[in-house]
Design a protein around this motif. Sequence first.
Motif, PDB file in Angstrom:
ATOM      1  N   MET A   4      48.127  32.712  31.054  1.00  0.00           N
ATOM      2  CA  MET A   4      46.992  33.021  30.192  1.00  0.00           C
ATOM      3  C   MET A   4      45.891  33.713  30.971  1.00  0.00           C
ATOM      4  O   MET A   4      45.271  34.671  30.477  1.00  0.00           O
ATOM      5  N   ARG A   5      45.652  33.279  32.194  1.00  0.00           N
ATOM      6  CA  ARG A   5      44.630  33.937  33.017  1.00  0.00           C
ATOM      7  C   ARG A   5      45.035  35.377  33.319  1.00  0.00           C
ATOM      8  O   ARG A   5      44.206  36.300  33.256  1.00  0.00           O
ATOM      9  N   GLU A   6      46.309  35.580  33.628  1.00  0.00           N
ATOM     10  CA  GLU A   6      46.800  36.940  33.871  1.00  0.00           C
ATOM     11  C   GLU A   6      46.608  37.811  32.634  1.00  0.00           C
ATOM     12  O   GLU A   6      46.237  38.985  32.734  1.00  0.00           O
ATOM     13  N   SER A   7      46.856  37.243  31.466  1.00  0.00           N
ATOM     14  CA  SER A   7      46.692  37.990  30.221  1.00  0.00           C
ATOM     15  C   SER A   7      45.230  38.386  30.014  1.00  0.00           C
ATOM     16  O   SER A   7      44.921  39.535  29.669  1.00  0.00           O
ATOM     17  N   LEU A   8      44.313  37.440  30.234  1.00  0.00           N
ATOM     18  CA  LEU A   8      42.895  37.729  30.040  1.00  0.00           C
ATOM     19  C   LEU A   8      42.398  38.804  30.992  1.00  0.00           C
ATOM     20  O   LEU A   8      41.452  39.540  30.685  1.00  0.00           O
ATOM     21  N   GLN A   9      43.046  38.910  32.150  1.00  0.00           N
ATOM     22  CA  GLN A   9      42.658  39.924  33.130  1.00  0.00           C
ATOM     23  C   GLN A   9      43.449  41.211  32.985  1.00  0.00           C
ATOM     24  O   GLN A   9      43.339  42.119  33.811  1.00  0.00           O
ATOM     25  N   GLY A  10      44.255  41.316  31.913  1.00  0.00           N
ATOM     26  CA  GLY A  10      45.010  42.538  31.640  1.00  0.00           C
ATOM     27  C   GLY A  10      46.142  42.797  32.609  1.00  0.00           C
ATOM     28  O   GLY A  10      46.524  43.952  32.810  1.00  0.00           O
ATOM     29  N   LEU A  62      49.297  41.502  32.345  1.00  0.00           N
ATOM     30  CA  LEU A  62      50.616  41.334  31.735  1.00  0.00           C
ATOM     31  C   LEU A  62      50.945  42.528  30.848  1.00  0.00           C
ATOM     32  O   LEU A  62      50.051  43.296  30.476  1.00  0.00           O
ATOM     33  N   PRO A  63      52.210  42.686  30.462  1.00  0.00           N
ATOM     34  CA  PRO A  63      52.596  43.838  29.626  1.00  0.00           C
ATOM     35  C   PRO A  63      51.950  43.833  28.247  1.00  0.00           C
ATOM     36  O   PRO A  63      51.885  44.863  27.584  1.00  0.00           O
ATOM     37  N   PHE A  64      51.493  42.673  27.786  1.00  0.00           N
ATOM     38  CA  PHE A  64      50.837  42.579  26.482  1.00  0.00           C
ATOM     39  C   PHE A  64      49.830  41.435  26.523  1.00  0.00           C
ATOM     40  O   PHE A  64      49.840  40.615  27.442  1.00  0.00           O
ATOM     41  N   ARG A  65      48.967  41.401  25.519  1.00  0.00           N
ATOM     42  CA  ARG A  65      47.970  40.341  25.438  1.00  0.00           C
ATOM     43  C   ARG A  65      48.597  39.115  24.790  1.00  0.00           C
ATOM     44  O   ARG A  65      49.129  39.186  23.682  1.00  0.00           O
ATOM     45  N   VAL A  66      48.525  37.996  25.473  1.00  0.00           N
ATOM     46  CA  VAL A  66      49.154  36.768  24.991  1.00  0.00           C
ATOM     47  C   VAL A  66      48.345  36.163  23.847  1.00  0.00           C
ATOM     48  O   VAL A  66      47.125  36.035  23.925  1.00  0.00           O
ATOM     49  N   ASN A  67      49.049  35.804  22.785  1.00  0.00           N
ATOM     50  CA  ASN A  67      48.422  35.150  21.633  1.00  0.00           C
ATOM     51  C   ASN A  67      48.742  33.664  21.578  1.00  0.00           C
ATOM     52  O   ASN A  67      47.908  32.839  21.230  1.00  0.00           O
ATOM     53  N   ARG A  68      49.977  33.312  21.931  1.00  0.00           N
ATOM     54  CA  ARG A  68      50.417  31.915  21.942  1.00  0.00           C
ATOM     55  C   ARG A  68      51.198  31.661  23.224  1.00  0.00           C
ATOM     56  O   ARG A  68      51.937  32.533  23.689  1.00  0.00           O
ATOM     57  N   LEU A  84      48.054  30.241  43.346  1.00  0.00           N
ATOM     58  CA  LEU A  84      46.874  29.601  43.898  1.00  0.00           C
ATOM     59  C   LEU A  84      45.891  30.583  44.528  1.00  0.00           C
ATOM     60  O   LEU A  84      44.813  30.182  44.963  1.00  0.00           O
ATOM     61  N   THR A  85      46.260  31.849  44.594  1.00  0.00           N
ATOM     62  CA  THR A  85      45.375  32.852  45.167  1.00  0.00           C
ATOM     63  C   THR A  85      44.161  33.055  44.263  1.00  0.00           C
ATOM     64  O   THR A  85      44.311  33.348  43.079  1.00  0.00           O
ATOM     65  N   PRO A  86      42.945  32.908  44.776  1.00  0.00           N
ATOM     66  CA  PRO A  86      41.754  33.072  43.944  1.00  0.00           C
ATOM     67  C   PRO A  86      41.661  34.484  43.364  1.00  0.00           C
ATOM     68  O   PRO A  86      41.987  35.464  44.031  1.00  0.00           O
ATOM     69  N   LYS A  87      41.231  34.568  42.106  1.00  0.00           N
ATOM     70  CA  LYS A  87      41.031  35.858  41.455  1.00  0.00           C
ATOM     71  C   LYS A  87      39.679  35.851  40.768  1.00  0.00           C
ATOM     72  O   LYS A  87      39.148  34.799  40.410  1.00  0.00           O
ATOM     73  N   ALA A  88      39.158  37.020  40.548  1.00  0.00           N
ATOM     74  CA  ALA A  88      37.874  37.146  39.857  1.00  0.00           C
ATOM     75  C   ALA A  88      38.010  36.583  38.456  1.00  0.00           C
ATOM     76  O   ALA A  88      38.981  36.849  37.764  1.00  0.00           O
ATOM     77  N   GLN A  89      37.024  35.777  38.069  1.00  0.00           N
ATOM     78  CA  GLN A  89      37.061  35.159  36.733  1.00  0.00           C
ATOM     79  C   GLN A  89      36.318  36.021  35.729  1.00  0.00           C
ATOM     80  O   GLN A  89      35.323  36.629  36.058  1.00  0.00           O
TER      81      GLN A  89
END
Length: 472
Positions: free
Chosen positions: A365-371, A373-379, A467-472
């Motif tokens: 979900m965090r990857e999705s919010l940061q763009g 992933l191949p698409f935006r996760v809904n569920r 576990l690698t920190p990413k910008a929130q």
Amino acid sequence: MAFIGRDDDLRFLHDSYEDQRAQLIVLYGRRRIGKTETLSHFAHGKPTLFFSAQTGTRQEQLTEFSRRMFEEGAPAGKYLRQYPDWQTALGDLTDLPEPANGRRRLVIIDEFPYLVRSDPSLSSILQNLWDHKLRHSNLMIVLCGSAMSFMEKELLSEKAPLYGRATGIMKMTPMPYWDAIRFFPGYSDEDKALAYSILGGVPQYLATFDPERGLGDNVKRYILRRGSALYSEPEILMREEFREPAKYSTIIRAIALGDTRLNDIATHTLIPVTALGFYLSSLIEVGIVEREFPVTAKPAEHTKGTRGIYRLADDYFSFWYTFVYPNRSALDSGDVDGVWEENMRPMLHDYASRAFERMCAAWLMRESLQGMLPFRVNRIGRWWDRTDEMDVVALDRTGLKAIAGECKFRSAPMDPSMLDLLRTRAAKLKPQELQLMLFSLSGFTEKLSRIASEDENVRLVELREMLTPKAQ
């Protein structure tokens, strides 16, 4: 220890504070979740009246609130020893000295339910004051509480006097794993994940462990030792929250042992199905239990009482009822090392696998919010049918694009057989676009790594990447 996490919660509070209109914020969440610490951190440097209510009579509450008001310079302190009633006391908030530089005064009432229990008319009094006076002021008022059912039913429901008055409502939830592991900066990635699987995202539990001590030492010292901080925590919490803690404990124990369906829980606990729903709803409300459906389930299925399964949502409750509760006799006699070495340590990785699945879902979900992933996760969630299951599945809004994942918290690297199994199971989703992801504690075999490098629809994710920190 420095304040950790809560970036989104603090951002919400800051935006409310900067708003030009008067603010009435309702902030609530289960005990130990870090509400008071977050509010104290937010209030730092701001002109603040912070009132922490305690259990007591109406008169005792008024006496203490009057003292805080007079300390902040309320003019009534020059001729009153205390306010005669809540109408006068709360109405006087607008007469507090104006902060310098035109700043807004922050008023925080912590454990607001204690005040209402001593004077049930208080919510109506505050509603009347807000409608006619306080909403025109330069105040930000925060009503905070831990009694979840009270906050939702007595403040936020349609029948509540303050319904529709709140300018903001925030339910505080456990920290995400990437904030929780910051309590243990010196731990290995594996031990960070194990610590999270034990303590979850509850700040008070995380702060109990000494980051200078090893994981096993912390568990033995602060969980397994009789009289230690977390030894009886679930029992204490349930006595604070519920009138029948023994029944709730029986239900939690049944779920921890693997009875996850309604009828199975009823059989184990001897509580009729017709009554069980109430207890389960209360446990869900507090955040100890969750009701889970396959990620592909239609909304109509969620309304059927017998569908879905029940899981322990609180990681520490899950750990305690899995390891501490069944070993209480040995622990009470002082056999801490024996219980750890024989009953816990050998099974800890298997136990942590469920928490690892949730970590993988949160990472997606965090990857999705940061763009990313191949698409935006809904569920996102687990998937299962009568014969197969998948640890994590993410879908887009249409359900035609999917990411299917397998999560292994094991000491051995994942091999191609796991990819083949995931591919077979994911085919049941019948998506138009599909990406397969494998998440692993111990990496991947050379052959699997080579397969993934040649297939753009396969991605391998190691724990260290999660576990690698990413910008929130």
